[in-house]
Design an enzyme around this catalytic site. Structure first.
Site, mmCIF file in Angstrom:
data_model
loop_
_atom_site.group_PDB
_atom_site.id
_atom_site.type_symbol
_atom_site.label_atom_id
_atom_site.label_comp_id
_atom_site.label_asym_id
_atom_site.label_seq_id
_atom_site.Cartn_x
_atom_site.Cartn_y
_atom_site.Cartn_z
ATOM 1 N N HIS A 12 14.569 9.244 61.288
ATOM 2 C CA HIS A 12 15.326 10.420 60.853
ATOM 3 C C HIS A 12 15.252 11.445 61.964
ATOM 4 O O HIS A 12 14.170 11.893 62.321
ATOM 5 C CB HIS A 12 14.745 11.013 59.565
ATOM 6 C CG HIS A 12 14.736 10.053 58.429
ATOM 7 N ND1 HIS A 12 15.865 9.763 57.711
ATOM 8 C CD2 HIS A 12 13.737 9.315 57.894
ATOM 9 C CE1 HIS A 12 15.562 8.887 56.769
ATOM 10 N NE2 HIS A 12 14.272 8.598 56.869
ATOM 11 N N ALA A 76 1.946 11.129 57.145
ATOM 12 C CA ALA A 76 2.728 12.362 57.159
ATOM 13 C C ALA A 76 1.811 13.574 57.262
ATOM 14 O O ALA A 76 0.746 13.617 56.647
ATOM 15 C CB ALA A 76 3.575 12.453 55.900
#
Length: 111
Positions: A12, A76
């Site tokens: 992304h 993350a």
């Protein structure tokens, strides 16, 4: 100039910063918001060397003269400023080992 191996994959797009002295291996997957850069002190100033088949999760930061082993997974929002062993998953601030499953189920676009 940044040295990037084959099969590099950005899942992304958005807000990715990579220092020009970073070394990135084959089949590394980067997510959005990742920073990989210079850091360190006491003779450890420098940039990361990232192995093959490494997954780097969204908004994670990897800095300093460290090595990320083959098959590692960075969770993350992790802050990584120490070496990560091969096939290890790390997460948190500062990053700590959370499993030994590594990136096997996260790598896309292998060549």
């Amino acid at each position: 100039m940044t040295n990037i191996g084959k099969g590099f994959y950005i899942g992304h797009f958005g807000g990715i910063v990579v220092n020009s002295n970073v070394v990135i291996g084959d089949n590394v997957n980067l997510s959005h918001g990742v920073t990989i850069g210079q850091g360190g002190d006491d003779g450890q100033k420098g940039c990361p060397v990232i192995g093959n088949n490494v997954y780097i999760g969204p908004n994670s930061t990897i800095i300093g003269k460290i090595r990320i082993g083959n098959g590692a997974a960075i969770g993350a929002n992790a802050f990584v400023n120490k070496d990560v062993q091969a096939n290890t998953t790390v997460g948190g601030v500062p990053a700590k080992t959370i499993s030994y499953k590594g990136s096997v189920n996260y790598i896309h676009n292998k060549v």
